[in-house]
Design an enzyme around this catalytic site. Structure first.
Site, PDB file in Angstrom:
ATOM      1  N   SER A  78       0.822  -1.208   0.000  1.00  0.00           N
ATOM      2  CA  SER A  78       0.000   0.000   0.000  1.00  0.00           C
ATOM      3  C   SER A  78       0.856   1.258   0.000  1.00  0.00           C
ATOM      4  CB  SER A  78      -0.912   0.023   1.228  1.00  0.00           C
ATOM      5  OG  SER A  78      -1.533   1.292   1.314  1.00  0.00           O
ATOM      6  N   HIS A 114      -1.314  -1.287  -4.183  1.00  0.00           N
ATOM      7  CA  HIS A 114      -2.583  -0.898  -3.555  1.00  0.00           C
ATOM      8  C   HIS A 114      -2.580   0.614  -3.318  1.00  0.00           C
ATOM      9  CE1 HIS A 114      -6.194  -1.869  -1.139  1.00  0.00           C
ATOM     10  NE2 HIS A 114      -5.771  -0.957  -0.277  1.00  0.00           N
ATOM     11  N   ASP A 123      -4.793   3.700  -1.718  1.00  0.00           N
ATOM     12  CA  ASP A 123      -5.887   4.043  -0.808  1.00  0.00           C
ATOM     13  C   ASP A 123      -6.351   5.475  -1.044  1.00  0.00           C
ATOM     14  OD1 ASP A 123      -6.203   1.674   0.907  1.00  0.00           O
ATOM     15  OD2 ASP A 123      -4.121   2.086   1.481  1.00  0.00           O
ATOM     16  N   MET A 137      -8.848   8.363  -0.054  1.00  0.00           N
ATOM     17  CA  MET A 137      -9.708   8.759   1.074  1.00  0.00           C
ATOM     18  C   MET A 137     -10.185  10.182   0.878  1.00  0.00           C
ATOM     19  SD  MET A 137      -7.381   7.399   4.216  1.00  0.00           S
ATOM     20  CE  MET A 137      -6.645   5.756   4.214  1.00  0.00           C
ATOM     21  N   HIS A 173      -8.406   1.298  -3.897  1.00  0.00           N
ATOM     22  CA  HIS A 173      -9.383   1.097  -2.819  1.00  0.00           C
ATOM     23  C   HIS A 173      -9.965   2.468  -2.476  1.00  0.00           C
ATOM     24  CE1 HIS A 173      -9.889  -0.018   1.745  1.00  0.00           C
ATOM     25  NE2 HIS A 173     -11.045   0.151   1.144  1.00  0.00           N
ATOM     26  N   MET A 219     -12.093   4.785  -0.418  1.00  0.00           N
ATOM     27  CA  MET A 219     -12.791   5.027   0.845  1.00  0.00           C
ATOM     28  C   MET A 219     -13.400   6.416   0.728  1.00  0.00           C
ATOM     29  SD  MET A 219      -9.813   3.379   3.154  1.00  0.00           S
ATOM     30  CE  MET A 219      -8.707   3.477   1.760  1.00  0.00           C
ATOM     31  N   MET A 245     -11.911  -5.840   5.403  1.00  0.00           N
ATOM     32  CA  MET A 245     -11.114  -4.893   6.187  1.00  0.00           C
ATOM     33  C   MET A 245     -10.828  -5.517   7.550  1.00  0.00           C
ATOM     34  SD  MET A 245     -10.528  -2.171   4.343  1.00  0.00           S
ATOM     35  CE  MET A 245      -9.514  -1.528   5.683  1.00  0.00           C
ATOM     36  N   GLY A 303      -1.050   1.394   9.708  1.00  0.00           N
ATOM     37  CA  GLY A 303      -0.362   1.122  10.966  1.00  0.00           C
ATOM     38  C   GLY A 303      -1.234   0.677  12.123  1.00  0.00           C
ATOM     39  N   ASP A 353      -7.114  -6.491   4.205  1.00  0.00           N
ATOM     40  CA  ASP A 353      -6.467  -5.169   4.247  1.00  0.00           C
ATOM     41  C   ASP A 353      -6.506  -4.613   5.660  1.00  0.00           C
ATOM     42  OD1 ASP A 353      -5.516  -2.626   3.739  1.00  0.00           O
ATOM     43  OD2 ASP A 353      -7.204  -2.008   2.478  1.00  0.00           O
TER      44      ASP A 353
HETATM   45  C1  DX5 Z   1      -6.542   1.510   5.713  1.00  0.00           C
HETATM   46  C2  DX5 Z   1      -6.145   1.229   4.287  1.00  0.00           C
HETATM   47  C3  DX5 Z   1      -5.074   0.227   4.194  1.00  0.00           C
HETATM   48  C4  DX5 Z   1      -3.750   0.689   4.791  1.00  0.00           C
HETATM   49  C5  DX5 Z   1      -3.110  -0.524   5.366  1.00  0.00           C
HETATM   50  O1  DX5 Z   1      -7.610   2.352   5.723  1.00  0.00           O
HETATM   51  O2  DX5 Z   1      -7.254   0.721   3.554  1.00  0.00           O
HETATM   52  O3  DX5 Z   1      -4.871  -0.204   2.847  1.00  0.00           O
HETATM   53  O4  DX5 Z   1      -2.897   1.269   3.843  1.00  0.00           O
HETATM   54  O5  DX5 Z   1      -2.018  -0.138   6.125  1.00  0.00           O
HETATM   55  P1  DX5 Z   1      -1.298  -1.155   7.106  1.00  0.00           P
HETATM   56  O6  DX5 Z   1      -0.828  -2.320   6.292  1.00  0.00           O
HETATM   57  O7  DX5 Z   1      -0.179  -0.345   7.672  1.00  0.00           O
HETATM   58  O8  DX5 Z   1      -2.301  -1.580   8.143  1.00  0.00           O
HETATM   59 ZN    ZN Z   2      -6.761  -0.190   1.504  1.00  0.00          ZN
END
Ligand code: DX5
Ligand code: ZN
Length: 223
Positions: free
Chosen positions: A8, A33, A35, A37, A66, A68, A137, A145, A175
Site C-alpha cells: 500500500s 494498492h 488508498d 480517502m 481502494h 474510501m 477490512m 499502521g 487489508d
Molecule cells: C486503511 C487502508 C489500508 C492501509 C493498510 O484504511 O485501507 O490499505 O494502507 O495499512 P497497514 O498495512 O499499515 O495496516
Molecule cells: Zn486499503
C-alpha cells in the site's frame, strides 16, 4: 492457490515514490494498492487522480485502487481512463451498488467491494456474480499502521465458504494490520490477496519484507 501481495502506497515515502515502487517490484509485488480517502467516508484525506497518474507512469504493475469515499461512481471513468486495474469501493458509499459494479466491468476494470469490520457478509451476498474481488477490512479504514482485528479471520473463513459454494472465482483480499505475524492466519482462513502498508514500506528493505510476507503463506496450510 496463488498468493498476491499488494503493498500500500499509503505507507510509502511519496518524495521517493519511484524508488519505493521499484523496491516493491524487486521484491515481487503483484499489485500496487492505492488508498483513496475523501475525509468523509473515512476521517482522513489521502490522494487521488494525480498520484494514480504518477504511479501509472512509473510502473506496469496493476493498480489496485481502494476507494474510501462517498459516491465512488464520480471517479469511475477518470480511473478507468488512467488505467486502473482494480476498482474497489464500499457498499455503504453508494446507493446502486450492482449498477456501479457493472459499470466498473464495462469500463474494463475488475470490480471489488470492501467490507468494514462491522459490515456483514450479507452486504455482498446478492451481487457475488458481479464481483471480481471481495475485500475484508481487518481494521477500521482511514489509517495505516493499525492492529489486525482478530475477528477478521473468521469472517475470511465464512467469505471463502460463500465464494466457493457459489463457484465464484473472486479474489479474497484482506487489508489492515497485515504483518509477518498475522498474514499466516488470514491465508489459512482462505485469503489470497494481501495488502500491506507498514509491513512493507515501513521497513528498511521493502523488497525483503515482501518476500518474508509471501514465505509465511507457503506450506502453512499443512501446518
Ligand atoms: C486503511 C487502508 C489500508 C492501509 C493498510 O484504511 O485501507 O490499505 O494502507 O495499512 P497497514 O498495512 O499499515 O495496516
Ligand atoms: Zn486499503
Amino acid at each position: 492457490m496463488p498468493v498476491r501481495i499488494a503493498p500500500s502506497v499509503l505507507a510509502a515515502d511519496l518524495g521517493r515514490l519511484r524508488e519505493q515502487i521499484a523496491a516493491a517490484a524487486a521484491g515481487g509485488a503483484d499489485w500496487i494498492h492505492v488508498d483513496v480517502m475523501d475525509g468523509r467516508f473515512v476521517p482522513n484525506l489521502s490522494f487521488g487522480g494525480p498520484v494514480i497518474a504518477a504511479l501509472r507512469r512509473i510502473t506496469d504493475l496493476p493498480l489496485d485502487v481502494h476507494l474510501m469515499v462517498t459516491e465512488p461512481e464520480h471517479y469511475l471513468d477518470e480511473y478507468a481512463d488512467l488505467g486502473v486495474r482494480v476498482f474497489t469501493f464500499h457498499p455503504e458509499a453508494t446507493t446502486h451498488v450492482q449498477r456501479q459494479l457493472a459499470r466498473v466491468r464495462e469500463r474494463g476494470m475488475l470490480a471489488g467491494l470492501a467490507l468494514n469490520p462491522a459490515t456483514p457478509l450479507a452486504a455482498i451476498s446478492e451481487v457475488l456474480p458481479d464481483l471480481d474481488l471481495a475485500l475484508i477490512m481487518s481494521v477500521n479504514p482511514g489509517f495505516g499502521g493499525q492492529r489486525y482485528l482478530p475477528g477478521a479471520t473468521d469472517k475470511i473463513r465464512r467469505l471463502r465458504a460463500m465464494l466457493d459454494s457459489s463457484r465464484s472465482a473472486a479474489a479474497l483480499e484482506v487489508d489492515g494490520g497485515v504483518t509477518p505475524e498475522t498474514i499466516g492466519e488470514a491465508f489459512r482462513a482462505g485469503a489470497d490477496t494481501f495488502v500491506a502498508g507498514t509491513a512493507v514500506f515501513g521497513q528498511a528493505d521493502p523488497a525483503a519484507a515482501i518476500r518474508d510476507l509471501r514465505s509465511r503463506c507457503s506450506d502453512l496450510r499443512l501446518a
